[in-house]
Design a protein around this motif. Structure first.
Motif, PDB file in Angstrom:
ATOM      1  N   HIS A 142       4.558   3.114  -5.741  1.00  0.00           N
ATOM      2  CA  HIS A 142       3.384   2.234  -5.661  1.00  0.00           C
ATOM      3  C   HIS A 142       2.890   1.844  -7.053  1.00  0.00           C
ATOM      4  CE1 HIS A 142      -0.450   0.589  -4.373  1.00  0.00           C
ATOM      5  NE2 HIS A 142      -1.066   1.405  -5.203  1.00  0.00           N
ATOM      6  N   SER A 143       2.845   2.806  -7.963  1.00  0.00           N
ATOM      7  CA  SER A 143       2.346   2.529  -9.311  1.00  0.00           C
ATOM      8  C   SER A 143       3.272   1.609 -10.096  1.00  0.00           C
ATOM      9  CB  SER A 143       2.147   3.841 -10.075  1.00  0.00           C
ATOM     10  OG  SER A 143       3.390   4.462 -10.342  1.00  0.00           O
ATOM     11  N   LEU A 144       4.532   1.559  -9.699  1.00  0.00           N
ATOM     12  CA  LEU A 144       5.520   0.752 -10.426  1.00  0.00           C
ATOM     13  C   LEU A 144       5.880  -0.534  -9.689  1.00  0.00           C
ATOM     14  CD1 LEU A 144       7.911   3.621 -11.609  1.00  0.00           C
ATOM     15  CD2 LEU A 144       6.240   2.368 -12.989  1.00  0.00           C
ATOM     16  N   THR A 145       5.107  -0.864  -8.666  1.00  0.00           N
ATOM     17  CA  THR A 145       5.407  -2.045  -7.833  1.00  0.00           C
ATOM     18  C   THR A 145       4.319  -3.095  -7.973  1.00  0.00           C
ATOM     19  OG1 THR A 145       6.481  -0.584  -6.211  1.00  0.00           O
ATOM     20  CG2 THR A 145       5.933  -2.800  -5.478  1.00  0.00           C
ATOM     21  N   THR A 146       4.731  -4.358  -7.939  1.00  0.00           N
ATOM     22  CA  THR A 146       3.775  -5.467  -7.927  1.00  0.00           C
ATOM     23  C   THR A 146       4.416  -6.620  -7.158  1.00  0.00           C
ATOM     24  OG1 THR A 146       2.388  -6.887  -9.301  1.00  0.00           O
ATOM     25  CG2 THR A 146       4.622  -6.490 -10.079  1.00  0.00           C
ATOM     26  N   LEU A 183      14.319   2.700 -12.288  1.00  0.00           N
ATOM     27  CA  LEU A 183      13.557   3.222 -11.157  1.00  0.00           C
ATOM     28  C   LEU A 183      14.476   3.994 -10.202  1.00  0.00           C
ATOM     29  CD1 LEU A 183      10.883   3.322  -9.503  1.00  0.00           C
ATOM     30  CD2 LEU A 183      11.753   1.315  -8.285  1.00  0.00           C
ATOM     31  N   THR A 184      15.642   3.448  -9.944  1.00  0.00           N
ATOM     32  CA  THR A 184      16.594   4.108  -9.047  1.00  0.00           C
ATOM     33  C   THR A 184      16.968   5.484  -9.567  1.00  0.00           C
ATOM     34  OG1 THR A 184      17.487   1.971  -8.347  1.00  0.00           O
ATOM     35  CG2 THR A 184      18.868   3.909  -7.967  1.00  0.00           C
ATOM     36  N   ALA A 195       0.835  -1.194   0.000  1.00  0.00           N
ATOM     37  CA  ALA A 195       0.000   0.000   0.000  1.00  0.00           C
ATOM     38  C   ALA A 195       0.875   1.250   0.000  1.00  0.00           C
ATOM     39  CB  ALA A 195      -0.907   0.002   1.228  1.00  0.00           C
ATOM     40  N   PRO A 196       0.362   2.364  -0.526  1.00  0.00           N
ATOM     41  CA  PRO A 196       1.137   3.607  -0.523  1.00  0.00           C
ATOM     42  C   PRO A 196       1.624   4.002   0.863  1.00  0.00           C
ATOM     43  CG  PRO A 196      -0.782   3.831  -1.941  1.00  0.00           C
ATOM     44  CD  PRO A 196      -0.923   2.512  -1.233  1.00  0.00           C
ATOM     45  N   ARG A 234       8.439  -6.912  -6.639  1.00  0.00           N
ATOM     46  CA  ARG A 234       9.312  -6.519  -7.745  1.00  0.00           C
ATOM     47  C   ARG A 234       8.762  -5.239  -8.363  1.00  0.00           C
ATOM     48  NH1 ARG A 234       7.186  -7.401 -12.771  1.00  0.00           N
ATOM     49  NH2 ARG A 234       5.375  -8.791 -12.905  1.00  0.00           N
ATOM     50  N   PHE A 235       9.571  -4.634  -9.240  1.00  0.00           N
ATOM     51  CA  PHE A 235       9.145  -3.420  -9.928  1.00  0.00           C
ATOM     52  C   PHE A 235       8.752  -3.746 -11.365  1.00  0.00           C
ATOM     53  CE2 PHE A 235      12.237  -1.873  -6.725  1.00  0.00           C
ATOM     54  CZ  PHE A 235      11.333  -1.175  -5.940  1.00  0.00           C
TER      55      PHE A 235
END
Length: 231
Positions: free
Chosen positions: A222-226, A182-183, A107-108, A174-175
């Motif tokens: 958050h938008s780039l994470t799963t 991302l970094t 979660a954010p 993971r991203f």
């Protein structure tokens, strides 16, 4: 004791070690002075004499340790990058652990807490931003300095990306994009917040940078994470 064993003369056995330790302290004091001088006056504005005087040494002491301001600049960059990576490495696995508690996509609020904690370990935000900007300008203007500066920046980014990737995968996350990309996004966001804060003349730059970063980075991450088994 064997008669053939060599024994250092009394009073001299520790001399090389003492000399090495004294030289290391001298270099650290010169690096600390350069950090102050570069942030206050810029690389071109900070003379070798001023750096040596700030450290409590002579110009000769400077040249017995560094061949030029450029050499000092690269060693200072390496020292500061290494210090920041070591600090993050010491705490990162512990900070990221809460991501695995949700059992799904973080979660954010979880991400926000981690970013806030990471930022709390970053010292001297204003001073480091000024010094970084000086380093970058020097590299942009000097084609001989540029490749080495770029190599140092890429090395820092790769090490940080590996640290992030290892930590998040350990908790099942993971991203959606390459972790190195991302970094770089995260670093760019942080640098932008630092620069805007300094330009605005905020009285508490550390607090202001944190506020700016927290408005964007948690939602971005958050938008780039799963999860590892997510699509």
């Amino acid at each position: 004791m064997s008669a053939n064993k060599l024994v250092a003369p009394e009073g001299h056995s520790d001399a090389p070690a003492r000399e090495t330790a004294r030289r290391a302290r001298t270099r650290e004091r010169l690096l600390d002075a350069a950090y102050r001088q570069f942030s206050e006056h810029g690389i071109n504005g900070a003379s070798i004499e001023a750096i040596a005087d700030d450290a409590g040494f002579t110009r000769g002491a400077f040249y017995s340790n560094f061949s030029s301001k450029e050499e000092l600049f690269f060693e200072l960059t390496e020292r500061e990058n290494r210090a920041r990576l070591e600090t993050l490495r010491e705490h990162f696995a512990h900070l990221v652990a809460p991501l695995g508690e949700s059992g799904g996509k973080p979660a954010p609020a979880h991400i926000e807490g981690i970013i806030a904690d990471v930022m709390s370990f970053q010292p001297d935000i204003r001073q480091w931003c000024l010094v970084q900007s000086e380093f970058r300008l020097l590299a942009l203007r000097d084609p001989e300095v540029a490749p080495r500066f770029l190599a140092a920046a890429h090395s820092f980014q790769r090490e940080l990306a590996t640290m992030i990737d290892t930590a998040v995968r350990a908790v099942g996350v993971r991203f959606r994009i390459d972790t190195l990309d991302l970094t770089r996004l995260l670093i760019d966001q942080f640098d932008s917040a630092m620069q805007e804060t300094i330009l605005a003349g905020d009285d508490d730059p550390d607090r202001s940078v944190r506020e700016k970063v927290m408005r964007t980075l948690p939602l971005l991450v958050h938008s780039l994470t799963t999860t590892l088994d997510g699509d």
